[in-house]
Write an enzyme that holds these catalytic residues in place. Structure first.
Site, mmCIF file in Angstrom:
data_model
loop_
_atom_site.group_PDB
_atom_site.id
_atom_site.type_symbol
_atom_site.label_atom_id
_atom_site.label_comp_id
_atom_site.label_asym_id
_atom_site.label_seq_id
_atom_site.Cartn_x
_atom_site.Cartn_y
_atom_site.Cartn_z
ATOM 1 N N HIS A 85 32.635 49.498 36.086
ATOM 2 C CA HIS A 85 32.979 48.283 36.814
ATOM 3 C C HIS A 85 32.665 47.017 36.009
ATOM 4 C CE1 HIS A 85 33.910 45.819 40.216
ATOM 5 N NE2 HIS A 85 32.685 45.346 40.316
ATOM 6 N N ASP A 112 35.950 52.882 36.076
ATOM 7 C CA ASP A 112 35.289 52.195 37.190
ATOM 8 C C ASP A 112 35.206 53.133 38.393
ATOM 9 O OD1 ASP A 112 34.419 50.529 39.230
ATOM 10 O OD2 ASP A 112 35.668 48.842 38.623
ATOM 11 N N SER A 170 35.965 41.651 40.795
ATOM 12 C CA SER A 170 35.067 42.183 41.819
ATOM 13 C C SER A 170 35.039 41.245 43.024
ATOM 14 C CB SER A 170 33.676 42.396 41.211
ATOM 15 O OG SER A 170 32.883 43.211 42.025
#
Lengths: 384, 384
Positions: free
Chosen positions: B361, B328, B163
């Site tokens: 995610h 995700d 991320s």
């Protein structure tokens, strides 16, 4: 850092409809006043009023009526100029008003003329506010059934809706199997999912966290002093969940409002878009209604009190059109597939529409060019 | 209707780290004070301090160092008890500390010991608050480069992150192609998408709408009087976008906290879950840092000032591992596919990891059993 959106001083305290507001050609039905309207949750309402709009003419035998049910922030103004399904309703359109008598009413708990939290409580003469009870999708359908009686509609040719509107349509088929000849269920579900409840809860939190919400009793506030910031945040969240990554990337990518800057203020177009839609809703919608209607959707579960999903759906005895949108992340196709498969398994006729659109959940409002012809064909196939 | 979550009177004004807080075995690096640290956005900071933690021993030739970059609300405590990648870091683990010298530092703009909005402004002695500048991912990397110098790390064996951490790792490969031998990029992107910016903007709006935010200057408030409600709403939104419909349905479905009720209070387990995670973040994170780091992610675009994405990525000269998670929705696989394909097109070696997980995610934090062995193999394949 300044607040990203200036206080709009012209904002009303509440976006609730007021007599005289020029939104469509509304009429009103008053439920019988000789007895209270008992709600599924155990409480009761006195003097329930329903705002509705119609297009076309009801046949003498009452056989050509179609009920359109609106979604969360919709209202009875489905057809006509500026109607949320304008492209679908009218002469020669899929819901052909030369042929069908189309009806759309504002839901119980709403803020566009039907009894809701901003309506006066007959026992005090002041808006219900925090005292307005929790309502359910089934309560909304019972109000619509009273309207059908008043209009002289014994059996609907079809009951049609997307999202929360589809929840109502499905409940119509279960509660009143003899009063419908078909159902159209777009982008909806037989029960709210954990994800849907999660977003609903977050919207509630955003509104309730706004000190101007005052626990729901804000109707005495000065203009602009209502819970608009909280409702705005709630709407912005919803607006994103109603679209898709694909749609946002296509429309906005990383385009900037003015010029690129290392700034905490709105830099990107998508930020301005969300602010715009957040403020737009605040001007036309009541925060308490927003909370009540979201809660009604959370509570939606056709199996409740009916044994099982299968037992609930077995009450539906008519052909059903089920529409899915591939990019809908909030009401994903798996929900409509489950509904379709359960109905097929029960031997019902199902017309399944797979909408190949990047528009996400809002596609049921946007992709009228795809949905319209399919709905028209389906209605055509239903015997009077 | 009562507020759904009671005011937690024991809440700190800010969740920023304070000297003495027992989170990991942190050390501190001070950037050179003879000149200001110039930021990409044009402003400068004096006396930048970096909190970091290390595991394992640096070889004499400095060749076995691995930099782990944390995500938005992470911190330098990646390894060890309670570390956010505890399963990955340690003796015999994928980032084997018998072999590698693993480093993780808190990012610039953060609130866990590295200079950020809650740090004292040397010119006033009081917290920066609203006056803290906008920082970028590239600024974070420059701070890390100074730390690498201080630690005696000339070239990282690998720079690794998921991320926002992956954004930093990718910038390392572009800004310092000679100081890395490999990159591991999990659930990340070469540029923030409109959807990512949208959620970031909504989080900012939620915080800024909280009157206790006071424009960012809330550090003088009484305990519990900081912008915790706004930050809580922001975190609740994020928490949903970090997971998936599938994961929520599996874990919560429509299970209820206590018993089913027609109530506006929390009825469903998923509501309690979101409240819990919202409040948990508020206790450990500073609202201003939350805003600054989200903004840094919005501004992330490796092509900025470098001609094009291709030109930017052409600076990367080392093998890259790219990991995607199928569920995700926030950093969807298409983003990592684009990155992988662009690097392959440039002739780079890419090891692509397709994580088949419903966790969304957050899988890069959760699916360590899948990612760990793949990261270990990849690091093994990189020559010293």
């Amino acid at each position: 850092m300044t607040p990203p959106v200036p206080v709009p001083l012209d904002l009303p305290v509440t976006g609730a409809w007021r007599p005289g507001d020029p939104v469509g050609d509304r009429r009103f039905h008053h439920l019988p006043t000789d007895r209270p309207f008992n709600l599924e949750g155990g409480r009761a309402l006195d003097r329930v009023e329903v705002a509705y709009e119609t297009w076309g003419t009801l046949r003498g035998d009452g056989s050509n009526a179609v009920l359109v049910c609106h979604a969360l922030t919709g209202d009875s103004h489905a057809g006509g100029r500026g109607g949320w399904w304008e492209e679908l309703i009218g002469p020669g359109r899929p819901l052909d008003t030369d042929r069908y008598f189309v009806v759309c009413s504002n839901v119980l708990g709403g803020c566009q003329g039907t009894t809701g939290p901003s309506s006066p409580d007959p026992s005090t003469g002041r808006p219900y506010g925090s005292s307005f009870p929790v309502v359910s999708i089934r309560d909304m359908v019972r109000v619509q059934a009273s309207l059908a009686d008043a209009l002289g509609v014994g059996v609907w040719h079809s009951v049609i809706g997307g999202s929360m509107g589809g929840m109502q349509a499905l409940e119509w088929g279960i509660v009143h199997p003899d009063r419908v000849r078909s159902l159209v269920l777009a982008s909806t579900t037989s029960e709210a999912s954990a994800l849907q409840i999660a977003w609903s809860h977050i919207g509630r939190m955003a509104v309730q966290a706004d000190p101007r919400f005052r626990g729901g009793d804000y109707y005495d506030a000065e203009p602009g002093d209502g819970p608009w910031r909280g409702l705005m945040v709630a709407r912005m969240c919803a607006q994103v969940t109603y679209r898709s990554d694909e749609a946002f990337s296509e429309r906005f990518h990383r385009s900037v409002v003015d010029r690129f800057a290392f700034s905490m203020d709105a830099v990107f177009d998508v930020e301005g878009y969300l602010d715009y839609h957040g403020l737009k809703l605040v001007r036309r919608f009541d925060a308490n209604s927003y909370l009540r209607l979201n809660r009604a959707m959370d509570l939606h579960d056709v199996a409740r009190g009916r044994g099982s999903l299968r037992q609930a759906l077995s009450r539906v005895r008519v052909p059903v059109q089920v529409a899915s949108v591939r990019s809908d992340g909030l009401y994903p196709p798996a929900q409509q597939h489950a509904l379709r498969d359960a109905l097929l398994d029960l031997g019902r006729r199902v017309d399944y529409v797979d909408v190949d659109s990047p528009q996400g959940h809002d596609a049921f409002l946007i992709e009228t060019g795809v949905l319209g012809p399919r709905i028209a064909e389906f209605l055509e196939s239903i015997d009077d």
